[in-house]
Design a protein around this motif. Structure first.
Motif, short mmCIF file in Angstrom:
data_model
loop_
_atom_site.label_atom_id
_atom_site.label_comp_id
_atom_site.label_asym_id
_atom_site.label_seq_id
_atom_site.Cartn_x
_atom_site.Cartn_y
_atom_site.Cartn_z
N LEU A 105 38.00 40.49 35.92
CA LEU A 105 37.54 41.19 37.09
C LEU A 105 37.86 40.29 38.35
CD1 LEU A 105 34.35 42.64 35.77
CD2 LEU A 105 36.54 43.80 35.97
N GLY A 106 37.76 39.00 38.22
CA GLY A 106 37.74 38.21 39.66
C GLY A 106 39.36 38.00 40.07
N PHE A 107 40.40 38.04 39.17
CA PHE A 107 41.58 37.77 39.28
C PHE A 107 42.83 39.00 38.91
CE2 PHE A 107 39.14 33.89 39.33
CZ PHE A 107 39.21 33.35 40.55
N PHE A 108 42.49 39.35 37.98
CA PHE A 108 43.47 40.54 37.28
C PHE A 108 43.50 41.86 37.28
CE2 PHE A 108 43.21 36.24 35.48
CZ PHE A 108 44.71 35.53 35.81
N THR A 109 42.40 42.30 36.89
CA THR A 109 42.42 43.90 36.37
C THR A 109 40.77 44.37 36.90
OG1 THR A 109 41.46 43.05 34.35
CG2 THR A 109 43.90 43.29 34.28
N ASP A 110 40.85 45.57 36.97
CA ASP A 110 39.69 46.34 37.18
C ASP A 110 38.93 46.56 35.75
OD1 ASP A 110 40.75 48.44 35.91
OD2 ASP A 110 41.31 49.51 37.83
N ALA A 111 37.54 47.10 36.07
CA ALA A 111 36.93 47.19 34.65
C ALA A 111 37.48 48.14 33.87
CB ALA A 111 35.54 48.17 35.23
N ARG A 112 38.20 49.33 34.08
CA ARG A 112 38.70 50.08 33.07
C ARG A 112 39.92 49.53 32.29
NH1 ARG A 112 43.36 52.14 32.89
NH2 ARG A 112 44.02 51.58 34.86
#
Length: 227
Positions: A105-112
């Protein structure tokens, strides 16, 4: 029982740390039941070299065979999902204790998308070890969540999606369990930088896994050691 510890920087630890893996190993030793810790890696991250090349655990008597893990500084679900199959085939864990998501979540992707990587991880682990058990720790928001409301929302959404994935994918042959957030965990008191656990935090992370194993599956006892 063969245990595999999986995680990001909170799990691998950095030079000079005890790590929650060490606290969990101590807990398992106190239980008196035969067990082993398995995994392809043994080292800590070294901030001086910016590489996972340190053997400088805070307790030098922590035996090399118990230092094994599949964790990495800056690695999340998206990084370890492609690796879990080979690790499970080679090291044959019975139980995987997994703490991942904050880096994603911090650097690469969203929750989904992060939840999709988590499902892929579960599928690959099961393809290699059809009867593996897995315990997932919810994401513990760090200090960024205090300053970035959108990030806080993503952390909460990911935990909801992980809980749903665990409920949907749980099977009698390969049980899944969502652990509870470590009791009383306070990033101001239980971390040294707002993210990474200090000694108190290490005990609380280990306790979250130990108590989940005991309460849900009758494995081991309740966590007794406290800082």
């Amino acid at each position: 029982m063969r245990y595999l510890f999986v995680g990001d920087s909170m799990t691998v630890g950095s030079a000079g740390d005890f790590t929650w893996r060490y606290r969990m190993w101590q807990h398992l030793c106190r239980g008196g039941e035969p067990f082993s810790v398995v995994g392809p890696r043994v080292t800590l991250y070294d901030k001086a070299t910016d590489a996972a090349d340190s053997a400088d655990y805070a307790d030098p008597s922590f035996p090399p065979h118990a230092r094994r893990h599949l964790a990495g500084w800056g690695e999340g679900w998206r990084h370890l999902a492609p690796l879990i199959g080979d690790a499970a085939r080679e090291h044959r864990p019975d139980v995987a204790l997994v703490s991942l998501g904050l880096i994603d979540l911090g650097f690469f992707t969203d929750a989904r998308e992060t939840a999709e990587h988590a499902v892929h991880f579960i599928e690959q682990a099961r393809a290699a070890r059809p009867r593996i058990r897995m315990v997932l720790l919810p994401v513990i928001p760090n200090t960024r969540a205090d300053l970035d409301p959108d990030f806080a929302v993503q952390c909460a959404e990911l935990n909801e999606r992980l809980a749903k994935a665990v409920a949907d994918l749980d099977t009698p042959a390969s049980p899944l369990l969502m652990a509870s957030r470590p009791e009383g965990y306070d990033i101001r008191l239980d971390t040294y930088d707002g993210t990474h656990p200090n000694a108190a935090g290490e005990h609380k992370l280990a306790a979250a896994f130990a108590d989940a194993l005991h309460q849900a599956w009758g494995i081991g006892g309740r966590y007794q050691a406290r800082p």
